[in-house]
Design an enzyme around this catalytic site. Structure first.
Site, mmCIF file in Angstrom:
data_model
loop_
_atom_site.group_PDB
_atom_site.id
_atom_site.type_symbol
_atom_site.label_atom_id
_atom_site.label_comp_id
_atom_site.label_asym_id
_atom_site.label_seq_id
_atom_site.Cartn_x
_atom_site.Cartn_y
_atom_site.Cartn_z
ATOM 1 N N ASN A 9 -15.559 -112.806 17.142
ATOM 2 C CA ASN A 9 -16.242 -111.488 17.498
ATOM 3 C C ASN A 9 -17.059 -111.084 16.242
ATOM 4 O O ASN A 9 -16.395 -110.617 15.235
ATOM 5 C CB ASN A 9 -15.065 -110.740 18.030
ATOM 6 C CG ASN A 9 -15.713 -109.216 18.586
ATOM 7 O OD1 ASN A 9 -17.117 -109.082 18.446
ATOM 8 N ND2 ASN A 9 -15.001 -108.327 18.557
ATOM 9 N N LYS A 11 -19.060 -108.561 16.069
ATOM 10 C CA LYS A 11 -19.002 -107.155 16.156
ATOM 11 C C LYS A 11 -20.564 -106.861 15.643
ATOM 12 O O LYS A 11 -21.394 -107.485 15.623
ATOM 13 C CB LYS A 11 -17.947 -106.465 15.218
ATOM 14 C CG LYS A 11 -16.808 -106.965 15.544
ATOM 15 C CD LYS A 11 -15.708 -106.169 14.749
ATOM 16 C CE LYS A 11 -14.466 -106.854 15.101
ATOM 17 N NZ LYS A 11 -13.024 -105.929 14.726
ATOM 18 N N HIS A 97 -12.939 -104.519 24.551
ATOM 19 C CA HIS A 97 -12.338 -104.699 23.197
ATOM 20 C C HIS A 97 -11.948 -103.024 22.802
ATOM 21 O O HIS A 97 -12.534 -102.171 23.137
ATOM 22 C CB HIS A 97 -13.615 -105.127 22.217
ATOM 23 C CG HIS A 97 -13.265 -105.252 20.893
ATOM 24 N ND1 HIS A 97 -12.733 -104.265 19.992
ATOM 25 C CD2 HIS A 97 -12.799 -106.531 20.182
ATOM 26 C CE1 HIS A 97 -12.234 -104.747 18.905
ATOM 27 N NE2 HIS A 97 -12.159 -106.169 19.184
ATOM 28 N N GLU A 99 -12.320 -101.405 20.142
ATOM 29 C CA GLU A 99 -13.251 -100.525 19.596
ATOM 30 C C GLU A 99 -14.426 -99.822 20.796
ATOM 31 O O GLU A 99 -14.540 -98.658 20.726
ATOM 32 C CB GLU A 99 -14.108 -101.258 18.598
ATOM 33 C CG GLU A 99 -13.376 -101.701 17.180
ATOM 34 C CD GLU A 99 -13.802 -102.970 16.777
ATOM 35 O OE1 GLU A 99 -14.819 -103.364 16.976
ATOM 36 O OE2 GLU A 99 -13.024 -103.373 15.841
ATOM 37 N N GLU A 169 -4.671 -108.104 22.224
ATOM 38 C CA GLU A 169 -4.977 -107.438 20.753
ATOM 39 C C GLU A 169 -4.235 -106.292 20.424
ATOM 40 O O GLU A 169 -4.934 -105.146 20.993
ATOM 41 C CB GLU A 169 -6.543 -107.222 20.628
ATOM 42 C CG GLU A 169 -7.295 -108.729 20.845
ATOM 43 C CD GLU A 169 -8.761 -108.475 20.254
ATOM 44 O OE1 GLU A 169 -8.756 -109.359 19.431
ATOM 45 O OE2 GLU A 169 -9.502 -107.501 20.486
ATOM 46 N N GLY A 175 -8.298 -105.903 12.372
ATOM 47 C CA GLY A 175 -9.176 -105.338 11.258
ATOM 48 C C GLY A 175 -8.188 -104.856 10.060
ATOM 49 O O GLY A 175 -8.788 -104.127 9.181
ATOM 50 N N SER A 215 -6.077 -109.874 13.188
ATOM 51 C CA SER A 215 -5.994 -110.391 11.818
ATOM 52 C C SER A 215 -5.303 -111.672 11.880
ATOM 53 O O SER A 215 -4.596 -112.106 10.942
ATOM 54 C CB SER A 215 -5.254 -109.571 10.975
ATOM 55 O OG SER A 215 -5.650 -108.224 10.979
HETATM 56 C C1 PEP Z 1 -11.038 -108.305 16.832
HETATM 57 O O1 PEP Z 1 -11.991 -107.587 16.298
HETATM 58 O O2 PEP Z 1 -11.207 -108.542 18.047
HETATM 59 C C2 PEP Z 1 -10.143 -108.856 15.733
HETATM 60 C C3 PEP Z 1 -9.108 -109.412 16.275
HETATM 61 O O3 PEP Z 1 -10.322 -108.696 14.513
HETATM 62 P P1 PEP Z 1 -9.662 -109.177 13.163
HETATM 63 O O4 PEP Z 1 -9.444 -110.730 13.279
HETATM 64 O O5 PEP Z 1 -10.668 -108.946 12.090
HETATM 65 O O6 PEP Z 1 -8.485 -108.386 13.168
#
Ligand code: PEP
Length: 252
Positions: A9, A11, A97, A99, A169, A175, A215
């Protein structure tokens, strides 16, 4: 057998030139890989989708959009519809997501509509959900995740699940550099599968790929992906670095 999937992703990062460079970099890193039963998905911003689609025509890489509007068309300035995405060749769309849920106030009800619009347009939905830190601290994480699943997807019929990928997630791990332990991921993925089996049937539960996101890095991917109910990852930060993304794909 369920597909293994590593999805990146991107973003709201990287412009069109950087998109070309990143795709070339990933190609170079993974061209020698012998991937079996594994899908690799990248998700650039809307404006770079056509470029990404053109550059991945001959490649194992698939292209997903990061979001779309639930309405067919109309006066929704600045938005993009399922038909628009489908018409340029997009086959998957990330929906829900954290966000989008947090900053754009996308509710379960809106997400349920988005999922339907994705499927009605012949695409696949990569449906994201997961608990906040306060939910986990208060011991409500299973309840929250179950209700996101029910509210976002349980209007669907069992046949629809061939076009659904799930991405668990935990918001506190996105993040942040914090990762759910492989045991925490497995525990939640198993609960998700059990919830699907109870609502639909074991076949649906066993056939849906459930990705972990939060992460995932080259250093922890192996351990997370080794868990029985973890079928891959949705990767944020590390998917912008060809070597890291490739190392995560290798770990699958
Ligand atoms: C995400 O944005 O779906 C995500 C998992 O980000 P990160 O791997 O940076 O934690």
């Amino acid at each position: 057998m369920r597909k293994k999937i590593v999805a990146g992703n991107w973003k709201m990062n990287i412009n069109v030139n950087e998109t070309r460079t990143l795709i070339a970099g990933i190609h170079q890193e993974i061209e020698a890989f012998q991937l079996q039963n594994t899908r690799v998905v990248i998700s650039p911003s809307h404006i770079n989708l056509s470029t990404a689609l053109a550059l991945t025509k001959e490649s194992i890489m698939e292209v997903a959009a990061q979001n779309m509007h639930q309405a067919k068309n109309g006066a929704f300035t600045g938005e993009v519809s399922a038909d628009m995405l489908q018409s340029i060749g997009v086959q998957s769309v990330i929906i829900g997501h954290s966000e989008r849920r947090e900053y754009f106030k996308e509710t379960d009800a809106i997400l349920a509509e988005k999922v339907s619009a994705v499927l009605e347009n012949g695409m696949e939905a990569i449906f994201c959900f997961g608990e906040l830190l306060e939910d986990r601290k208060s011991g409500n994480h299973f309840k929250v995740v179950k209700s996101q699943l029910q509210n976002g997807l349980f209007h669907l019929e069992s046949k629809d699940f061939k076009n659904i990928v799930l991405a668990y997630e935990p918001v506190w791990a996105i993040g942040t550099g914090e990762t759910a332990s492989p045991e925490q991921a497995q525990e939640m993925h198993a609960l998700i599968r059990k919830t699907l089996a109870e609502k639909y049937n074991q076949e649906v539960a066993d056939s849906v790929s459930i990705l972990y996101g939060g992460s995932v890095k080259p250093a922890n991917a192996n351990e997370i992906f080794s868990k029985e109910d973890v079928d891959g990852g949705l990767i944020g930060g590390a998917s912008l670095k060809p070597a890291d993304f490739a190392a995560i794909i290798k770990a699958i």
